[in-house]
Design a protein around this motif. Structure first.
Motif, mmCIF file in Angstrom:
data_model
loop_
_atom_site.group_PDB
_atom_site.id
_atom_site.type_symbol
_atom_site.label_atom_id
_atom_site.label_comp_id
_atom_site.label_asym_id
_atom_site.label_seq_id
_atom_site.Cartn_x
_atom_site.Cartn_y
_atom_site.Cartn_z
ATOM 1 N N THR A 74 -16.803 -28.487 -2.404
ATOM 2 C CA THR A 74 -15.920 -27.680 -1.559
ATOM 3 C C THR A 74 -14.666 -28.464 -1.197
ATOM 4 O O THR A 74 -13.565 -27.909 -1.113
ATOM 5 C CB THR A 74 -16.652 -27.235 -0.279
ATOM 6 O OG1 THR A 74 -17.779 -26.446 -0.634
ATOM 7 C CG2 THR A 74 -15.733 -26.411 0.614
ATOM 8 N N ARG A 91 -10.932 -27.503 8.800
ATOM 9 C CA ARG A 91 -11.707 -26.744 9.783
ATOM 10 C C ARG A 91 -13.200 -27.074 9.772
ATOM 11 O O ARG A 91 -13.862 -26.950 10.810
ATOM 12 C CB ARG A 91 -11.497 -25.240 9.566
ATOM 13 C CG ARG A 91 -12.076 -24.713 8.246
ATOM 14 C CD ARG A 91 -11.527 -23.335 7.916
ATOM 15 N NE ARG A 91 -12.130 -22.788 6.704
ATOM 16 C CZ ARG A 91 -11.801 -23.157 5.466
ATOM 17 N NH1 ARG A 91 -10.888 -24.110 5.283
ATOM 18 N NH2 ARG A 91 -12.389 -22.604 4.426
ATOM 19 N N ASN A 92 -13.733 -27.485 8.614
ATOM 20 C CA ASN A 92 -15.188 -27.683 8.516
ATOM 21 C C ASN A 92 -15.587 -29.112 8.176
ATOM 22 O O ASN A 92 -16.700 -29.349 7.724
ATOM 23 C CB ASN A 92 -15.769 -26.741 7.450
ATOM 24 C CG ASN A 92 -15.619 -25.285 7.830
ATOM 25 O OD1 ASN A 92 -15.792 -24.910 8.987
ATOM 26 N ND2 ASN A 92 -15.298 -24.443 6.845
ATOM 27 N N GLU A 94 -15.474 -33.574 9.007
ATOM 28 C CA GLU A 94 -15.387 -34.619 10.018
ATOM 29 C C GLU A 94 -14.163 -35.505 9.754
ATOM 30 O O GLU A 94 -13.922 -35.922 8.629
ATOM 31 C CB GLU A 94 -16.646 -35.486 9.996
ATOM 32 C CG GLU A 94 -17.921 -34.770 10.441
ATOM 33 C CD GLU A 94 -17.935 -34.511 11.932
ATOM 34 O OE1 GLU A 94 -17.260 -35.269 12.670
ATOM 35 O OE2 GLU A 94 -18.593 -33.550 12.352
ATOM 36 N N ASP A 107 -16.232 -37.214 5.566
ATOM 37 C CA ASP A 107 -17.224 -36.449 4.807
ATOM 38 C C ASP A 107 -17.170 -36.807 3.332
ATOM 39 O O ASP A 107 -16.075 -36.891 2.748
ATOM 40 C CB ASP A 107 -16.967 -34.944 4.944
ATOM 41 C CG ASP A 107 -17.365 -34.409 6.311
ATOM 42 O OD1 ASP A 107 -17.766 -35.221 7.161
ATOM 43 O OD2 ASP A 107 -17.272 -33.189 6.522
#
Length: 249
Positions: A74, A91-92, A94, A107
């Motif tokens: 992703t 937005r999703n 760290e 991440d």
């Protein structure tokens, strides 16, 4: 000139990010390298049309996160194939900050560098941006992702704004060495000669699955449309990847 010769150069894959006026920007890059040891400096190559390029130059800071071998795809899909003007890429995931204030993505990463911009050079389609490393850390003992592994596993082409981008038709015209051709043939699964053309195809960037029986209403594709009949400019509705990045299931 043999364009496939460029595939023999070694690269990693990195997530490069910055912040300007309270907004975060970032992209996936495969051209980053240490240029000096004293002071420690890293150079990145960023396309002039990348939304992040001017932001890095104007903010005078950037972070570079080294992606791990088994990366969350992703991240590749959104940071490599989508624009910050369309979505909030952060937005999703760290992030943290260190000395420069640039957002540092942690991440799916094995290490990171926090850099202040010291030099920029116009090199044609790209800007070469050199940053002095002011902080860094190691997050994991896992292997870093290489561009060669990424290209082999996901059968990827470089994004159009990548420094290593080569048009597919140029690559298709070039013959591979015989040993490599044989090796690739051995890797290809045998297809059922009786199969029809209604197979499903999966985007190797984000995992979106195209089912001909359902079509793709979001892109105006009616049910019953085989993948082969999709327009040449069809894009993955999730990550905007082209048809070249889909593989038959």
């Amino acid at each position: 000139m043999k364009y496939k010769a460029f595939h023999r150069l070694s690269y990693g894959l990195y997530l490069i990010a910055t912040e300007l006026e309270g907004k975060k920007y970032g992209y996936i890059g495969n051209t980053a390298f240490q240029v000096t040891s004293s002071p420690s400096q890293i150079a990145i190559s960023s396309h002039k049309k990348n939304n992040s390029t001017d932001k890095i130059i104007n903010s005078k800071k950037f972070s570079l996160s080294v992606l791990k071998k088994e990366v969350n795809t992703t991240l590749i899909g959104e940071f490599g194939f989508m624009s910050s003007t369309d979505i909030d890429k952060f937005r999703n995931i760290e992030t943290k900050t260190s000395k420069t204030g640039a957002p540092i993505v942690t991440d799916s990463c094995v290490a990171w560098f926090d850099c202040k911009v010291v030099t920029t050079v116009d090199v044609g389609s790209h800007m070469l941006i050199i940053g002095e490393v002011v902080d860094s850390d190691v997050l994991s003992g896992e292997e870093p992702l290489t561009y060669a592994y990424y290209r082999e596993k996901y059968k990827m082409l470089s994004p159009k704004n990548s420094p290593t981008y080569v048009e597919r038709d140029r690559l298709d015209k070039e013959e591979e060495p015989k040993a490599e051709i044989q090796e690739e043939r051995e890797k290809q699964p045998e297809k059922d000669s009786g199969s029809d053309n209604m197979s499903t195809f999966t985007c190797t960037i984000c995992g979106f699955r195209y089912d001909p029986e359902e079509g793709d209403p979001t892109m105006g594709i009616p049910p019953g449309t085989p993948f082969e009949d999709l327009p040449d400019d069809y894009k993955c509705p999730i990550c905007n990847a082209s048809k070249d990045y889909f593989r038959e299931d």
